[in-house]
Design a protein around this motif. Sequence first.
Motif, mmCIF file in Angstrom:
data_model
loop_
_atom_site.group_PDB
_atom_site.id
_atom_site.type_symbol
_atom_site.label_atom_id
_atom_site.label_comp_id
_atom_site.label_asym_id
_atom_site.label_seq_id
_atom_site.Cartn_x
_atom_site.Cartn_y
_atom_site.Cartn_z
ATOM 1 N N THR A 12 0.830 -1.202 0.000
ATOM 2 C CA THR A 12 0.000 0.000 0.000
ATOM 3 C C THR A 12 0.866 1.254 0.000
ATOM 4 N N HIS A 16 0.781 3.923 -3.187
ATOM 5 C CA HIS A 16 0.181 5.241 -2.994
ATOM 6 C C HIS A 16 1.167 6.325 -2.569
ATOM 7 N N THR A 42 -5.840 3.874 1.647
ATOM 8 C CA THR A 42 -4.547 3.555 2.267
ATOM 9 C C THR A 42 -4.651 2.994 3.676
ATOM 10 N N GLY A 46 -1.637 5.138 5.456
ATOM 11 C CA GLY A 46 -1.688 6.537 5.053
ATOM 12 C C GLY A 46 -0.817 7.437 5.904
ATOM 13 N N ILE A 49 2.621 6.940 4.624
ATOM 14 C CA ILE A 49 2.718 7.548 3.299
ATOM 15 C C ILE A 49 2.872 9.056 3.410
#
Length: 102
Positions: A12, A16, A42, A46, A49
């Motif tokens: 993931t 992303h 995500t 996330g 990220i």
Amino acid sequence: MLSKPEIDHLTTIVRHHMRPLWLVQSKEPLSRRAIYRFYRDTGPAGVDIALISLADTLATYGPTLPQELWVNQLEVVRALLQAWWEHPRKVYHLRHLLPGMT
């Protein structure tokens, strides 16, 4: 050897990793809907990220990093992290745009 959840988390992140920068480059202000979609796609990755995107931008530009880009990216990452840590119910519970949708 990595477990299946660890592999999924890393996949993931890789898939992303450019999304925060795309949000920065968008002409639209960061909306609750954009934040919702980011975390919908995500999940907990996330957060990683968002932070990795800062490191990626610094590594890409080095000392030539345009200040406006950096300020905009910091604002997007701040909004993403704030949504995750301070408003988790809003991240996962976006009201439907049309009544009756589930």
